[in-house]
Structures are given as structure tokens and as C-alpha cells.
Scaffold this motif. Structure first.
Motif, PDB file in Angstrom:
ATOM      1  N   ILE A   1     -18.198 -14.288  -0.087  1.00 23.66           N
ATOM      2  CA  ILE A   1     -18.717 -13.145   0.662  1.00 23.66           C
ATOM      3  C   ILE A   1     -20.067 -13.549   1.225  1.00 23.66           C
ATOM      4  O   ILE A   1     -20.918 -14.066   0.498  1.00 23.66           O
ATOM      5  CB  ILE A   1     -18.883 -11.890  -0.222  1.00 23.66           C
ATOM      6  CG1 ILE A   1     -17.565 -11.504  -0.891  1.00 23.66           C
ATOM      7  CG2 ILE A   1     -19.433 -10.717   0.595  1.00 23.66           C
ATOM      8  CD1 ILE A   1     -17.707 -10.397  -1.940  1.00 23.66           C
TER       9      ILE A   1
ATOM     10  N   ILE B   1     -13.286  -6.003  -2.651  1.00 22.97           N
ATOM     11  CA  ILE B   1     -14.736  -6.067  -2.501  1.00 22.97           C
ATOM     12  C   ILE B   1     -15.341  -4.722  -2.872  1.00 22.97           C
ATOM     13  O   ILE B   1     -14.872  -3.666  -2.425  1.00 22.97           O
ATOM     14  CB  ILE B   1     -15.135  -6.447  -1.061  1.00 22.97           C
ATOM     15  CG1 ILE B   1     -14.644  -7.864  -0.745  1.00 22.97           C
ATOM     16  CG2 ILE B   1     -16.645  -6.353  -0.861  1.00 22.97           C
ATOM     17  CD1 ILE B   1     -14.923  -8.316   0.677  1.00 22.97           C
TER      18      ILE B   1
ATOM     19  N   TRP C   1     -22.726  -7.099  -3.005  1.00 20.55           N
ATOM     20  CA  TRP C   1     -21.280  -7.003  -3.023  1.00 20.55           C
ATOM     21  C   TRP C   1     -20.712  -7.961  -4.067  1.00 20.55           C
ATOM     22  O   TRP C   1     -21.302  -9.017  -4.350  1.00 20.55           O
ATOM     23  CB  TRP C   1     -20.679  -7.365  -1.658  1.00 20.55           C
ATOM     24  CG  TRP C   1     -21.037  -6.436  -0.549  1.00 20.55           C
ATOM     25  CD1 TRP C   1     -20.283  -5.415  -0.047  1.00 20.55           C
ATOM     26  CD2 TRP C   1     -22.236  -6.455   0.235  1.00 20.55           C
ATOM     27  NE1 TRP C   1     -20.922  -4.801   0.993  1.00 20.55           N
ATOM     28  CE2 TRP C   1     -22.138  -5.413   1.190  1.00 20.55           C
ATOM     29  CE3 TRP C   1     -23.397  -7.239   0.223  1.00 20.55           C
ATOM     30  CZ2 TRP C   1     -23.143  -5.142   2.111  1.00 20.55           C
ATOM     31  CZ3 TRP C   1     -24.405  -6.973   1.140  1.00 20.55           C
ATOM     32  CH2 TRP C   1     -24.276  -5.942   2.076  1.00 20.55           C
TER      33      TRP C   1
ATOM     34  N   GLY D   1     -16.684  -9.592  -5.554  1.00 25.88           N
ATOM     35  CA  GLY D   1     -15.260  -9.697  -5.273  1.00 25.88           C
ATOM     36  C   GLY D   1     -14.643 -10.787  -6.123  1.00 25.88           C
ATOM     37  O   GLY D   1     -15.352 -11.599  -6.731  1.00 25.88           O
TER      38      GLY D   1
END
Length: 351
Positions: A182, A157, A149, A151
Motif C-alpha cells: 500500500i 484494506i 492503512w 492490509g
């Protein structure tokens, strides 16, 4: 025959008496198992020569010997437990480097201020660029070599399941919001922190943090719930969970949760915290400014933050402020900070 049976009965009776005695009396042959208690505050922090004078923002290790640290424009590496460091990547123009993560000695990523992240598969000798369809990929975290992920500023995200070939938008945030961290404990359960910034008007507008909150997912990021923190302007940064319930949050000091992040309570840490690292749910380190002593300090807890021991002589002034701490285990730890500061933890010899 009778005498033989009587002899056997007498022998059994003596054996039973002997067994009963051993079960109630202490065993004088028992070895003393008392061992010295590990007191991490009795250790010291050693200053290590740095190959850069830039402010180092993050540090990670994949083993007790191999680690990396980065500034906005530099990545440095050690292969001898932090005793020496070499510059392995340097940039002079944007995009700037932000978070750094390594899965092992070879595979790692660096987030940037643009719509891309950097990836290495040879420990940082060479780097490739992975495009992301959103600008602002300051935060990058991978749970394995394929699933990860990103962001950052206004980007929300995004998730990849094919090592970055394709990305899916999972969470939208506002233009003046920023994903601060995250963290996923597995492919399903994850958390993220977010701040809302307010920009004033005029030629030199004041920037103020007006709100901070936590996002939580239990389905790999397909759905996120927003957890308000009493609408207080916490300076939220990092978040970490030890299991699905117990976690810590760096937000003007250490906050703890025992219900998967739905609620948080303060610990007795310093309130102006810059870096936090917990080895487990009891043993952790913190750096920041101690308003009671008016010094920058490093502190350690061995009871989950209920009490802290501070080492006020480690950081001399703000030019050596610590921005990141990492421990591979209870005795192998490092810290990095402003003006290229690198510290290595030296555990106590005898406790």
C-alpha cells in the motif's frame, strides 16, 4: 561647454563599444564548472556483521544514521549509519512480523500476520499493540502519526484516522487474495497491489499465483478502482509513485507508469526481481536473479530503468538473497536478505 559635451559623448561611445565586446566574446575568467559524474556502479557493497541469522525481510531508515530491519520474529536497529546493529525486539511465537515503517527517529509501526500491529514512540525501545478488526495486517503504511492503512491476507484494506483507535473497512478482497503493498503519496491519492493465489487439491496442494492487479484511490480510500494487468500472473510486490502520474511497480521486473497507474510498460531490468528502491524517478536499485548470467545480483539505473549496470560479485548464492533495499539519499544505502545478511553501500571516492 561644447568641448565638455564632446568629451562626454566620446566617453559614452567607448563604453558602449566595451559592453558590446564583453557580450560577444567568451569570458576567460569563467571558472571551469565541469565536475566528476557520479557513477554509482563504481561503488561497492560492504558486508556488515549481523546480530541475527534469520532471514531479514525489510529495511527502513529515518535519517542517514538511524535505521531498522526485521525478520519474521526480530527487529534490529542501527544508530551509526548501519556500521553496527543491535536486536531490539524478538518473538518466538506468532503473530509473525511483516512490514515495517518509521515516520521519524521515534514513531514507527510493524505489521503482523494477526489482527494487530505494533507501534513504538521511542525508536523501538518499547512497543504497544494496536488491535485491528481484521486478521492479516501484514502491510502497514501511515501518511502521518494519525492517518494510516493496513492490509494483508483476505483482509482487504482498512483505514484509521485516529492513530489506530478505530478502523474503517475500505476495500474487500477474496479469501485467497492478498494485499502485497500500500502506498499513499498524500492523504487522498494512493495505490495498492494484490495477488490472487490458487490452491490445488490433495495432501500437498500446489500454490500458484493466477492473477495480479493494482488498486487506485483518489479520495483517501473511500473508493478504489481495480486496474487489471492484462490478466497475466505477475508476481506483483511493491509499488511506488513519485507524483500523481509517475510510478514504478515491481512485477517480474520493473514496470513504469506515466498515467497514474492506469497502464504499465516494461523496463530493461532483470525479470526475477526481489527488491526495488528508487530514490527518484531516474535513480534506482534492484536485486534479484539474472537469468542471463545465472547469478543473484544487484543492479543500478540512473535513467529510469532504460539501462542497468549490474554488480554480480555482491551476492554469492541464494542463502544471501537480498529481500529489501533502502537509500536515504544517493550515497547512503543499505540492503538486507537471507541468513541475516546486511550490506552497506560504499560510494565511489572519485568518479
Amino acid at each position: 561647454m561644447f568641448k565638455f559635451n564632446s568629451y562626454i559623448a566620446l566617453l559614452l561611445f567607448v563604453m558602449l563599444l566595451s559592453c558590446g565586446k564583453n557580450s560577444t566574446e567568451p569570458n576567460n575568467d569563467t571558472k571551469d564548472t565541469d565536475e566528476p559524474v557520479f557513477l554509482p556502479q563504481n561503488g561497492t557493497w560492504q558486508t556488515i556483521q549481523s546480530p541475527t541469522s534469520k532471514d531479514l525481510q525489510n529495511i527502513v531508515f529515518s535519517s542517514s544514521q538511524v535505521g531498522w530491519a526485521n525478520s519474521l520474529g526480530t527487529v534490529i536497529k542501527t544508530t551509526d549509519g548501519g556500521a553496527s546493529w543491535q536486536t531490539i525486539k524478538e518473538i518466538t511465537t506468532p503473530p509473525y512480523l511483516n512490514s515495517i515503517q518509521f515516520l521519524n527517529d521515534q514513531i514507527g509501526w510493524v505489521g503482523t500476520s494477526d489482527s494487530l500491529i505494533l507501534k513504538t514512540t521511542d525508536g523501538g525501545t518499547t512497543w504497544t499493540t494496536i488491535s485491528v478488526p481484521e486478521r492479516g495486517c501484514q502491510i502497514v503504511t501511515f501518511i502521518n502519526k494519525n492517518v494510516g492503512w493496513v492490509g494483508g491476507w483476505g483482509s482487504g484494506i482498512l483505514k484509521t484516522e485516529d492513530a489506530g483507535t478505530t478502523w474503517t473497512k475500505q476495500l474487500d478482497i477474496g479469501e485467497w487474495e492478498r494485499i502485497q503493498d500500500i502506498f499513499f503519496i498524500d492523504e487522498l491519492n494512493g495505490w495498492a497491489t494484490c495477488l490472487y493465489y490458487w490452491y490445488g487439491t490433495g495432501p500437498e496442494p500446489e500454490v500458484t499465483i493466477t492473477d495480479g492487479y493494482v488498486f487506485k484511490t483518489t479520495d483517501g480510500g473511500q473508493n478504489w478502482i481495480k486496474i487489471e494487468l492484462n490478466n497475466d500472473p505477475f508476481a506483483i510486490s511493491s509499488i511506488h509513485f513519485f507524483d500523481n502520474n509517475a510510478g514504478i511497480l515491481n512485477a517480474n521486473g520493473i514496470k513504469k507508469s506515466s498515467d497514474s497507474g492506469l497502464s504499465w510498460h516494461d523496463t530493461n531490468s532483470i525479470q526475477s526481481s526481489d527488491a526495488v528502491f528508487f530514490i527518484d524517478n531516474q535513480y534506482g536499485w534492484i536485486s534479484g536473479y539474472d537469468t542471463n548470467s545465472n547469478v543473484f545480483t544487484i543492479g543500478v539505473t540512473t535513467n529510469g530503468g532504460e539501462t542497468w549496470e549490474y554488480m554480480n560479485d555482491v551476492i554469492q548464492d541464494v542463502s544471501h538473497k537480498i529481500n529489501s533495499i533502502f537509500f536515504h539519499d544517493s550515497t547512503n544505502g543499505w540492503a538486507v536478505g537471507n541468513t541475516g545478511t546486511i550490506l552497506k553501500y560504499i560510494p565511489p571516492v572519485n568518479n
